[in-house]
Design a protein around this motif. Sequence first.
Motif, PDB file in Angstrom:
ATOM      1  N   ASP A  61       0.851  -1.185   0.000  1.00  0.00           N
ATOM      2  CA  ASP A  61       0.000   0.000   0.000  1.00  0.00           C
ATOM      3  C   ASP A  61       0.884   1.231   0.000  1.00  0.00           C
ATOM      4  N   VAL A  62       0.289   2.397   0.164  1.00  0.00           N
ATOM      5  CA  VAL A  62       1.025   3.658   0.040  1.00  0.00           C
ATOM      6  C   VAL A  62       2.135   3.791   1.080  1.00  0.00           C
ATOM      7  N   GLU A  63       2.013   3.103   2.213  1.00  0.00           N
ATOM      8  CA  GLU A  63       3.037   3.164   3.248  1.00  0.00           C
ATOM      9  C   GLU A  63       3.938   1.936   3.254  1.00  0.00           C
ATOM     10  N   HIS A  64       3.657   0.999   2.384  1.00  0.00           N
ATOM     11  CA  HIS A  64       4.486  -0.206   2.259  1.00  0.00           C
ATOM     12  C   HIS A  64       4.634  -0.508   0.766  1.00  0.00           C
ATOM     13  N   THR A  65       5.585   0.178   0.146  1.00  0.00           N
ATOM     14  CA  THR A  65       5.754   0.076  -1.307  1.00  0.00           C
ATOM     15  C   THR A  65       6.942  -0.796  -1.710  1.00  0.00           C
ATOM     16  N   HIS A  66       7.715  -1.257  -0.729  1.00  0.00           N
ATOM     17  CA  HIS A  66       8.884  -2.092  -1.020  1.00  0.00           C
ATOM     18  C   HIS A  66       8.630  -3.525  -0.568  1.00  0.00           C
ATOM     19  N   VAL A  67       9.220  -4.453  -1.298  1.00  0.00           N
ATOM     20  CA  VAL A  67       9.143  -5.875  -0.952  1.00  0.00           C
ATOM     21  C   VAL A  67      10.524  -6.326  -0.479  1.00  0.00           C
ATOM     22  N   THR A  68      10.550  -6.991   0.666  1.00  0.00           N
ATOM     23  CA  THR A  68      11.804  -7.507   1.217  1.00  0.00           C
ATOM     24  C   THR A  68      11.784  -9.032   1.159  1.00  0.00           C
ATOM     25  N   LEU A  69      12.800  -9.608   0.536  1.00  0.00           N
ATOM     26  CA  LEU A  69      12.961 -11.063   0.476  1.00  0.00           C
ATOM     27  C   LEU A  69      14.233 -11.430   1.220  1.00  0.00           C
ATOM     28  N   SER A  70      14.152 -12.410   2.101  1.00  0.00           N
ATOM     29  CA  SER A  70      15.328 -12.818   2.856  1.00  0.00           C
ATOM     30  C   SER A  70      15.306 -14.327   3.062  1.00  0.00           C
ATOM     31  N   GLY A  71      16.472 -14.863   3.406  1.00  0.00           N
ATOM     32  CA  GLY A  71      16.590 -16.292   3.644  1.00  0.00           C
ATOM     33  C   GLY A  71      18.031 -16.747   3.489  1.00  0.00           C
ATOM     34  N   ARG A  72      18.215 -18.035   3.416  1.00  0.00           N
ATOM     35  CA  ARG A  72      19.554 -18.601   3.281  1.00  0.00           C
ATOM     36  C   ARG A  72      19.455 -19.864   2.418  1.00  0.00           C
ATOM     37  N   ILE A  73      20.430 -20.024   1.509  1.00  0.00           N
ATOM     38  CA  ILE A  73      20.425 -21.161   0.589  1.00  0.00           C
ATOM     39  C   ILE A  73      21.715 -21.962   0.775  1.00  0.00           C
ATOM     40  N   SER A  74      21.550 -23.249   0.944  1.00  0.00           N
ATOM     41  CA  SER A  74      22.689 -24.161   1.002  1.00  0.00           C
ATOM     42  C   SER A  74      22.541 -25.184  -0.126  1.00  0.00           C
ATOM     43  N   LEU A  75      23.570 -25.979  -0.317  1.00  0.00           N
ATOM     44  CA  LEU A  75      23.537 -26.993  -1.357  1.00  0.00           C
ATOM     45  C   LEU A  75      24.034 -28.312  -0.771  1.00  0.00           C
ATOM     46  N   PHE A  76      23.154 -29.320  -0.827  1.00  0.00           N
ATOM     47  CA  PHE A  76      23.510 -30.650  -0.347  1.00  0.00           C
ATOM     48  C   PHE A  76      24.157 -31.433  -1.477  1.00  0.00           C
ATOM     49  N   ASP A  77      25.362 -31.974  -1.215  1.00  0.00           N
ATOM     50  CA  ASP A  77      26.124 -32.731  -2.207  1.00  0.00           C
ATOM     51  C   ASP A  77      25.911 -34.218  -1.935  1.00  0.00           C
ATOM     52  N   PRO A  78      25.184 -34.953  -2.794  1.00  0.00           N
ATOM     53  CA  PRO A  78      24.917 -36.374  -2.532  1.00  0.00           C
ATOM     54  C   PRO A  78      26.157 -37.255  -2.660  1.00  0.00           C
ATOM     55  N   THR A 123       2.136 -14.067  -3.567  1.00  0.00           N
ATOM     56  CA  THR A 123       1.329 -13.042  -4.223  1.00  0.00           C
ATOM     57  C   THR A 123       0.864 -12.046  -3.175  1.00  0.00           C
ATOM     58  N   LEU A 124       1.260 -10.767  -3.351  1.00  0.00           N
ATOM     59  CA  LEU A 124       0.950  -9.730  -2.372  1.00  0.00           C
ATOM     60  C   LEU A 124      -0.236  -8.902  -2.852  1.00  0.00           C
ATOM     61  N   PRO A 125      -1.289  -8.787  -2.050  1.00  0.00           N
ATOM     62  CA  PRO A 125      -2.419  -7.920  -2.433  1.00  0.00           C
ATOM     63  C   PRO A 125      -1.986  -6.454  -2.475  1.00  0.00           C
ATOM     64  N   VAL A 126      -2.654  -5.663  -3.309  1.00  0.00           N
ATOM     65  CA  VAL A 126      -2.394  -4.227  -3.430  1.00  0.00           C
ATOM     66  C   VAL A 126      -3.622  -3.466  -2.953  1.00  0.00           C
ATOM     67  N   VAL A 127      -3.397  -2.521  -2.041  1.00  0.00           N
ATOM     68  CA  VAL A 127      -4.478  -1.685  -1.520  1.00  0.00           C
ATOM     69  C   VAL A 127      -4.234  -0.248  -1.965  1.00  0.00           C
ATOM     70  N   VAL A 128      -5.224   0.373  -2.591  1.00  0.00           N
ATOM     71  CA  VAL A 128      -5.132   1.750  -3.078  1.00  0.00           C
ATOM     72  C   VAL A 128      -5.898   2.671  -2.141  1.00  0.00           C
ATOM     73  N   SER A 129      -5.241   3.761  -1.701  1.00  0.00           N
ATOM     74  CA  SER A 129      -5.850   4.700  -0.759  1.00  0.00           C
ATOM     75  C   SER A 129      -6.417   5.909  -1.502  1.00  0.00           C
ATOM     76  N   PRO A 130      -7.519   6.479  -1.014  1.00  0.00           N
ATOM     77  CA  PRO A 130      -8.055   7.720  -1.609  1.00  0.00           C
ATOM     78  C   PRO A 130      -7.074   8.876  -1.410  1.00  0.00           C
ATOM     79  N   SER A 131      -7.057   9.819  -2.351  1.00  0.00           N
ATOM     80  CA  SER A 131      -6.210  11.005  -2.220  1.00  0.00           C
ATOM     81  C   SER A 131      -7.051  12.254  -2.464  1.00  0.00           C
ATOM     82  N   ARG A 132      -6.516  13.417  -2.049  1.00  0.00           N
ATOM     83  CA  ARG A 132      -7.197  14.681  -2.309  1.00  0.00           C
ATOM     84  C   ARG A 132      -6.156  15.790  -2.411  1.00  0.00           C
ATOM     85  N   ILE A 133      -6.545  16.882  -3.100  1.00  0.00           N
ATOM     86  CA  ILE A 133      -5.684  18.059  -3.251  1.00  0.00           C
ATOM     87  C   ILE A 133      -6.402  19.256  -2.654  1.00  0.00           C
ATOM     88  N   ARG A 134      -5.748  19.958  -1.719  1.00  0.00           N
ATOM     89  CA  ARG A 134      -6.302  21.171  -1.107  1.00  0.00           C
ATOM     90  C   ARG A 134      -5.445  22.362  -1.539  1.00  0.00           C
TER      91      ARG A 134
END
Length: 612
Positions: A218-235, A306-317
């Motif tokens: 939404d308007v206050e959360h416009t960035h996506v953060t991905l984190s984690g750790r990847i290893s590789l198992f050798d058979p 899949t992240l939902p998107v919320v749109v907020s009303p705006s106005r100009i004064r």
Amino acid sequence: MSAALGAALLAAPALAYAADGGTPGQDPAATATTNPTADSTPADTPTSAPSDTPSDTPTPSNPPIDEPSDTPTPADPTPSDPPSGDPTPDPSSSVPADGTGAPVFGSVGSDPSDAGFLTVAVSSDSAITEVSADLTELHGADPATVAVTGFTLVSGTPQDGVWRSPRMSQLPSYGSYNVTVSAQDSDGDSTSAADATTVDVEPKPVFADRSISPAVLDVEHTHVTLSGRISLFDPITGDTLPLAGKTLSVVAENGYSAVTAADGSYAIDVAPRLNGENATSVPVSLSFWIANPDGTNTYVLVDSKTLPVVVSPSRIRLDHSSVQIKFGAKASSSGVVEYLYDGTWRPAKGVALDMGYYATATSGAGGRFTLTDPYMPYDDSTYTVETSRDSYLADPYLTASHAQFKVDVINRTNICFCSSWIDEYSDLHIQGSMNSSNGKVPPNRKLYLQQSADGKTGWKSLGWFTAKSDGTFNLAGYVSVPKGYWRLYSAGSSDYQSGYSNSVHFNRTATRITGFNAGPEPVRKGHTVTTTGTLQQLSGTKWVAFGKQRVYILFQAKGKKSWTQLGSVKSDSHGHFTARFTAKQDGTWVGVYLASGSYVDAESYHDYVDVR
């Protein structure tokens, strides 16, 4: 990661990871097992499928057939289900009753939980005493064959059970292998099964601490953060090492990339540029590719959401609803743009705004902005301030909004001194028009003619005239001083500004030809006609010689309307000139001086000569 493992990754053959934990290429239902190392959260289960060509936004062309786990695979697992591979007939249905039967193979394949082990189901009429296998590479110019011995019974009985190999650390490389199995029982019977199955011995990605946030864009959360750790198992070695320095691809409407750290961790921050004005969700995925020795590439899906998107009303004064300006000034507006969030209107920073086609701005601290149209208005008008309609600049998390204000323009009077000149008689000719910035002719059409010696100071009105109803004028008047600057002036009115025309400058000098004569008269045909005269210029109030100037002699034959130039002659230092011509017919002679620079033209007396 060991150097050998890293090098092998770059040359690894095609991988495919099944969501059910089975062996690549097999029916998952036939090899399903309870995998104690699998990710326990279905929404956090990446899938993958092979592809020959990597891309920035890869999409597997086949259904995923394996699931990498968030927990490293144990080095020495104990299978709890039948082995994978192409099954052979059930041994219990093939054992002779007379005790003379040879061993019969059941399922042959990789250990479901660890591809570094081979499992073989075998039965016979007596206890199995030895199980072995030969693994032959399927690819390469000179495929190697590796013998695998030392199988141990891991389930069932010696007469009917499942046997597992030691870890196949002697394999030369990752890849696909054709398996031939052999078995011998206690009464000396033995059996071999060529092409019993094909197994894939490949590194297996292992994921931990995977996260995609926030839950909603939404308007206050416009960035996506991905984190984690990847290893590789050798058979082959049984080691699980960090997947360091691996390029990861992020798809969140657009493509992004990042590289894993030395410990295999990643922390990626992206700002998805929503496609479309009415986006309701953003699919986010994280993946990478593994290169195979056969030139293909294996797609590995690390995480997706899949992240939902919320749109907020705006106005100009706006700070004002109307403004009055003189024509020539620019229309400006200021105000604040806000958005509604959790029931409260909040200032919106960084919002792109437009006013017409050419005035743009971005709201700053407190949501404030100022917009100025670079082009001045020509008449009273209404301006609209709105959030940008540009699909690239518009904030996708805010609804579009607008506000209006009125501009009252005090019109400017425009006067064009379009054409003017001073003739040889010192008459000033003026042509032009008047109108206003709104395109209309001002009701006060009275114009004053003003003169100045230097064009800067001392302007004096010489007289006035009234323009026509359409604002045009075309007239001439005598000026006593033909040198200087001239302009036109309008006093204006309550609705129109006073105005001045452009100024014009003239500094002309009058000239004349005196004493012109063509003779003798009459003259015989074929004899000479002599033309004479004097060219003069006006200096102050006196006529003086105008020497070194060219005078043209023109002739008009009797009964003709056109003139013919017969020649030219330069005046001497006293202004005198003489030119001779052959008499051919009756006609009129004249001398003409064509002015250049600041002089006026001169034309002599017309002299008729009779030719006999």
